[in-house]
Scaffold this motif. Sequence first.
Motif, PDB file in Angstrom:
ATOM      1  N   ILE A  79     -20.799  -5.222 -20.099  1.00 29.30           N
ATOM      2  CA  ILE A  79     -20.684  -6.086 -20.901  1.00 29.30           C
ATOM      3  C   ILE A  79     -21.955  -6.827 -20.810  1.00 29.30           C
ATOM      4  O   ILE A  79     -22.707  -7.470 -19.813  1.00 29.30           O
ATOM      5  N   ASP A  80     -22.806  -7.188 -21.987  1.00 26.41           N
ATOM      6  CA  ASP A  80     -24.112  -7.704 -22.131  1.00 26.41           C
ATOM      7  C   ASP A  80     -25.271  -7.282 -21.317  1.00 26.41           C
ATOM      8  O   ASP A  80     -25.695  -7.808 -20.825  1.00 26.41           O
ATOM      9  N   THR A  81     -25.198  -5.619 -21.560  1.00 20.59           N
ATOM     10  CA  THR A  81     -26.219  -4.952 -20.701  1.00 20.59           C
ATOM     11  C   THR A  81     -27.803  -5.573 -21.021  1.00 20.59           C
ATOM     12  O   THR A  81     -28.064  -5.820 -22.097  1.00 20.59           O
ATOM     13  N   SER A  82     -28.499  -5.631 -20.017  1.00 22.06           N
ATOM     14  CA  SER A  82     -29.927  -5.827 -20.361  1.00 22.06           C
ATOM     15  C   SER A  82     -30.494  -4.527 -20.619  1.00 22.06           C
ATOM     16  O   SER A  82     -29.944  -3.582 -20.222  1.00 22.06           O
ATOM     17  N   ARG A  83     -31.883  -4.652 -20.664  1.00 23.40           N
ATOM     18  CA  ARG A  83     -32.766  -3.156 -20.892  1.00 23.40           C
ATOM     19  C   ARG A  83     -32.859  -2.791 -19.705  1.00 23.40           C
ATOM     20  O   ARG A  83     -33.356  -1.376 -19.894  1.00 23.40           O
ATOM     21  N   ALA A 139     -30.527 -12.594 -29.240  1.00 26.06           N
ATOM     22  CA  ALA A 139     -31.740 -12.965 -29.357  1.00 26.06           C
ATOM     23  C   ALA A 139     -32.774 -13.416 -28.584  1.00 26.06           C
ATOM     24  O   ALA A 139     -34.013 -13.520 -29.007  1.00 26.06           O
ATOM     25  N   ASP A 140     -32.401 -13.462 -27.286  1.00 28.27           N
ATOM     26  CA  ASP A 140     -33.291 -13.757 -26.337  1.00 28.27           C
ATOM     27  C   ASP A 140     -33.753 -12.549 -25.455  1.00 28.27           C
ATOM     28  O   ASP A 140     -34.792 -12.679 -24.665  1.00 28.27           O
ATOM     29  N   HIS A 141     -32.882 -11.575 -25.590  1.00 27.48           N
ATOM     30  CA  HIS A 141     -33.044 -10.218 -24.711  1.00 27.48           C
ATOM     31  C   HIS A 141     -32.925  -9.037 -25.311  1.00 27.48           C
ATOM     32  O   HIS A 141     -31.841  -9.062 -26.278  1.00 27.48           O
ATOM     33  N   ILE A 142     -33.563  -8.057 -25.150  1.00 26.63           N
ATOM     34  CA  ILE A 142     -33.364  -6.946 -25.765  1.00 26.63           C
ATOM     35  C   ILE A 142     -31.973  -5.946 -25.114  1.00 26.63           C
ATOM     36  O   ILE A 142     -31.903  -5.692 -23.834  1.00 26.63           O
ATOM     37  N   SER A 143     -30.866  -5.772 -25.680  1.00 28.47           N
ATOM     38  CA  SER A 143     -29.814  -4.989 -25.244  1.00 28.47           C
ATOM     39  C   SER A 143     -30.128  -3.739 -24.913  1.00 28.47           C
ATOM     40  O   SER A 143     -30.596  -2.845 -25.542  1.00 28.47           O
ATOM     41  N   GLY A 144     -29.476  -3.315 -23.573  1.00 30.17           N
ATOM     42  CA  GLY A 144     -29.512  -1.870 -23.345  1.00 30.17           C
ATOM     43  C   GLY A 144     -28.407  -1.187 -23.486  1.00 30.17           C
ATOM     44  O   GLY A 144     -28.096  -0.017 -23.058  1.00 30.17           O
ATOM     45  N   GLY A 145     -27.427  -1.943 -23.985  1.00 30.34           N
ATOM     46  CA  GLY A 145     -26.208  -1.395 -24.366  1.00 30.34           C
ATOM     47  C   GLY A 145     -25.980  -0.013 -25.175  1.00 30.34           C
ATOM     48  O   GLY A 145     -25.391   0.710 -24.666  1.00 30.34           O
TER      49      GLY A 145
END
Length: 378
Positions: free
Chosen positions: A146-150, A176-182
């Motif tokens: 859940i809410d994976t980082s890149r 909006a603050d980090h790119i999702s890696g999901g």
Amino acid sequence: MTISKMTAKEVTNRVLSNEALFILDVRNEADFIDWKIEGTRVEIINIPYFDLLDDITPALEKIPDGRPVLVVCAKEGSSIMVAEQIAEAGRNHVSYLEGGMKSWSEYLEPVKVSDLSGGGELYQFVRIGKGCLSYLVLSNGEAAIIDTSRMMDQYEQFMQEKDVKLMHTIDTHLHADHISGGRALAEKYGATYHLPPKDATEVTFKYEKLEEGKDIYVGNETIKVQPIYSPGHTIGSTSFIIDNKYLLTGDILFVESIGRPDLAGLAEDWVDDLRETLYSRYKDLSEDLVVLPAHFGNISELGEGGLVSGRLGALYQENPGLNIQDESEFRKTVTENLPPQPNSYQEIRQTNMGKMNPNEEEQREMEIGPNRCAVHDK
């Protein structure tokens, strides 16, 4: 004299263990003021690299005799040169941060939250240099993130060690603050990527809609989507209850603050939604639920082992954002009393929609700096 390198993992472990750490940060002053390594026993000074080119004396005068010192810069190179000069001047125990602040921004520390009643486990991945939190549920050979980082490789290594197969990746909202890696991680492993439909009106890819009552199963565990509609930070913000004990709040509610409603340019439109979620929807939930947010804003929010959490009932007593009874005052607080917006937040939103495809170095640059998703950041 020789110098040694210290990895972001080693620095993280020292911070989380409350070990004393003296840091010389040689980035320019503006970057240092904006974002730095913090910890309850971290002592840090800033002397820009260019001020030390001709003479290392200013640094030597400020580094306590006999104290180990960690030199930090943006990428690594400058810190190596400064560390070598400090060592050549006769100081012992001099090290530099491998990969610089870029590596600090990208390191994820897995912290076990608890065992779950179905035999599974819940982990919080603390991105200490960015303040981002993501979660991994594993059970019976399956996993959901859940809410994976890149930084996908760090999840991949963890899942390999645990011998589990990725089945789901889930975003609580369009970040909006980090790119999702999901999405990328789901595509790589044939997993299902879930996103709130109200946040996905402009996305360019297929996804599974998060819907209330449509539970997500991970082995013997069930991620209950409840309440599905907890808007305010975004119009589609979604919360999850895991094992009837843990409330994953995304960027709606943090331990010491609340989510900001302005990152899509719709603060005035979303204020009422934010108040409704925080002061009504969440209020109807059990006070014994443990809140697990998607971010932290201050190092003081890290508990034992680095875990960021808080009992919902306690947050209603202690969190300033949950104690603004006057509606007009609340509106003023969450629309006017805001920190600067995250770096490159518009480009990050576009990337998470699939409308932009920056390369890895561009993604790094977009994310550099602290998260600024909260109203009450200090």
